[in-house]
Structures are given as C-alpha cells and as structure tokens.
Motif scaffolding. Structure first.
Motif, short mmCIF file in Angstrom:
data_model
loop_
_atom_site.label_atom_id
_atom_site.label_comp_id
_atom_site.label_asym_id
_atom_site.label_seq_id
_atom_site.Cartn_x
_atom_site.Cartn_y
_atom_site.Cartn_z
N ILE A 18 0.84 -1.20 0.00
CA ILE A 18 0.00 0.00 0.00
C ILE A 18 0.87 1.25 0.00
O ILE A 18 0.59 2.22 -0.71
N SER A 19 1.92 1.22 0.79
CA SER A 19 2.83 2.37 0.84
C SER A 19 3.43 2.65 -0.53
O SER A 19 3.46 3.80 -0.99
N MET A 20 3.91 1.60 -1.19
CA MET A 20 4.50 1.78 -2.51
C MET A 20 3.47 2.30 -3.52
O MET A 20 3.77 3.19 -4.33
N ARG A 21 2.26 1.78 -3.46
CA ARG A 21 1.23 2.20 -4.42
C ARG A 21 0.82 3.65 -4.21
O ARG A 21 0.67 4.43 -5.17
N LEU A 42 12.35 0.85 3.42
CA LEU A 42 11.20 1.19 2.59
C LEU A 42 11.22 2.67 2.23
O LEU A 42 10.94 3.04 1.08
N LYS A 43 11.56 3.51 3.17
CA LYS A 43 11.66 4.95 2.90
C LYS A 43 12.68 5.22 1.79
O LYS A 43 12.40 5.98 0.84
N ALA A 44 13.85 4.57 1.88
CA ALA A 44 14.89 4.78 0.86
C ALA A 44 14.40 4.33 -0.51
O ALA A 44 14.65 5.01 -1.52
N GLU A 45 13.72 3.19 -0.55
CA GLU A 45 13.22 2.66 -1.83
C GLU A 45 12.16 3.58 -2.43
O GLU A 45 12.17 3.85 -3.64
N HIS A 50 10.20 7.59 -6.37
CA HIS A 50 9.10 8.54 -6.51
C HIS A 50 9.47 9.89 -5.90
O HIS A 50 10.21 9.97 -4.93
N ARG A 51 8.88 10.92 -6.46
CA ARG A 51 9.12 12.27 -5.93
C ARG A 51 8.10 12.55 -4.83
O ARG A 51 7.11 13.25 -5.01
N THR A 52 8.37 11.99 -3.70
CA THR A 52 7.47 12.12 -2.56
C THR A 52 8.29 12.10 -1.28
O THR A 52 9.45 11.69 -1.28
#
Length: 252
Positions: A18-21, A42-45, A50-52
C-alpha cells in the motif's frame, strides 16, 4: 501539495505494498511499524523511485502511550493526514478454543482491535476538525465468516467489521469516508507469523492454487481513495478466484 497518507504495519506485506502504491500516486507517506530498519529501507526505496516525502515512525500500536507520543505531536507539515490506513494486524496460532494459547489471544486482540482503536482515536479528531479524511481498515474474510480453529482471530476481524460500520456512522456528519477492505488468502508473511516461523507449514497454505498478492490489495485501497469525495466505497471483499469462502478452495 501532495496529500498525506498514514499506513500502520508498513514494514512488510500488504502495508508495504500500500505504501509503494500510494507513493506511486503522489502521496506523502507516514509509515509506521515496530522494525525501524525495515521502515528505513522502505523509505529509501520509495524516495528513490518517486518524488514524494516519507516520515518513518517506529512504535507498537498495542501501546497507547507510544501511539500518542508518535502521532499526537506530529510536525506541522505532517499533521493534516488525509488518509489513514489501519493495516497493522496479525493471526497467531491455529488452535481449537479449548487448546488456545492465551498469549496468542492477547497479541491478536491487542493488535487487531485495540491498536486500530488507539491509532484511530489519535488521528481522527484532526479529520473531524478539518471535516475531511478517509479511513481504510484492512479487515479479512475472517471478519465475515468463522472457520475451524480460527476462533479468536475471526472474532478480532468481526470486531473490525463492526468498528468500521460504527466509525462510518459517527464520522458521517464530518464528511469522513470509511472503507473496509477484506482480503481472502494473500501470500505474505501472514501464515509465517500465524505458525510462528514454521515456513514449511506456512507454504502449505498456498499450495495448489494461486493466492492473492499484497499488490492486489494495494490496488483495492487505491481504488477506494481515488473516488470523488461524494463516493464512499464502504466494504470490499477481495478473494482469489480459487477461493469461494473462508475455508473453501479449489486446489489442483
């Protein structure tokens, strides 16, 4: 300005997907879990792809003081949460009621019910004040049906079903949407946790048919949050084609 989504239990499986999507769709994310190293990874990935922006918060949803400390005093730029995804949850053990392990019961009740309540109680007042927001509760087919030896896990997910309905009523005057997503068999760490690290037994759960994957549920969540403000997708049951009910499968 990007919308902000908070996802609990983001360190693996459905929460990670969900986070990735949502990052892919332009959301800034607050991702939470108990394992800081997984949150950092996960944050690094996400930020690589993505620009977020991503804020990581490591705490245990079972501990109300930790929930309040982490979510009750967010930096101003993170405080206006648009979407809350109550994903943190687990099944532990698969025993008939007379052989149940009380510690397993406590873990499931504390995570699946009390953790959801603690996070919602902390986040929802801001949504009420802003008269805007969307709460997504990740429930289960186990919240619709009961199966042998699933007693307490099913009870906790039935509680999520009831709470989702109650939240919808209580938050209706404030324009806050509440969606429940109920997966059937999803191949994640779920069964490994249920069987306490017994990977061989966990793998057997998914043999002979094609289960859902975490991305399927992430797609369902995004479908719900992407609807226009006057549309509330209230309840979604998402099953593998090979699954007709909680304990009825067609296996090759």
């Amino acid at each position: 300005m990007n919308k902000i989504a908070l996802i609990t239990g983001a360190t693996a499986g459905i929460g990670e997907a969900i986070s990735m999507r949502l990052a892919q769709e332009g959301y800034n994310l607050i991702i939470t879990g108990r394992r800081q190293e997984r949150l950092d990874s996960l944050k690094a990935e996400i930020e690589k792809q993505h620009r977020t922006s991503v804020l990581t918060l490591a705490f245990d949803v079972r501990q109300y003081d930790e929930v309040k400390a982490a979510l009750g005093n967010l930096p101003s730029e993170w405080a206006a949460i648009d979407v809350l995804v109550n994903n943190a949850g687990l099944a532990v053990g698969l025993n008939p009621i007379h052989q149940g392990v009380v510690d397993d019961w406590e873990r499931m009740i504390d995570t699946n019910v009390k953790g959801l309540l603690y996070v919602t109680r902390t986040v929802s007042p801001g949504m009420v004040e802003r008269k805007s927001g969307h709460i997504i509760n990740i429930a289960s087919i186990a919240g619709k049906e009961v199966y042998p030896s699933g007693n307490v896990y099913c009870a906790t997910k039935h509680a999520v079903d009831a709470l989702s309905k109650g939240m919808r009523m209580d938050l209706l005057p404030f324009g806050i949407r509440v969606t429940q997503v109920c997966p059937g068999a999803v191949e994640t760490e779920f069964s490994i946790v249920r069987f306490k690290g017994d990977k061989g037994r966990a793998d057997q759960v998914y043999q002979g048919f094609t289960p859902l994957d975490a991305e399927n549920i992430a797609d369902a969540v995004f479908y719900a949050v992407s609807q226009p403000p006057h549309v509330d997708v209230q309840d979604m049951l998402v099953m593998p084609t090979a699954q007709a009910a909680a304990s009825i499968f067609h296996k090759e």
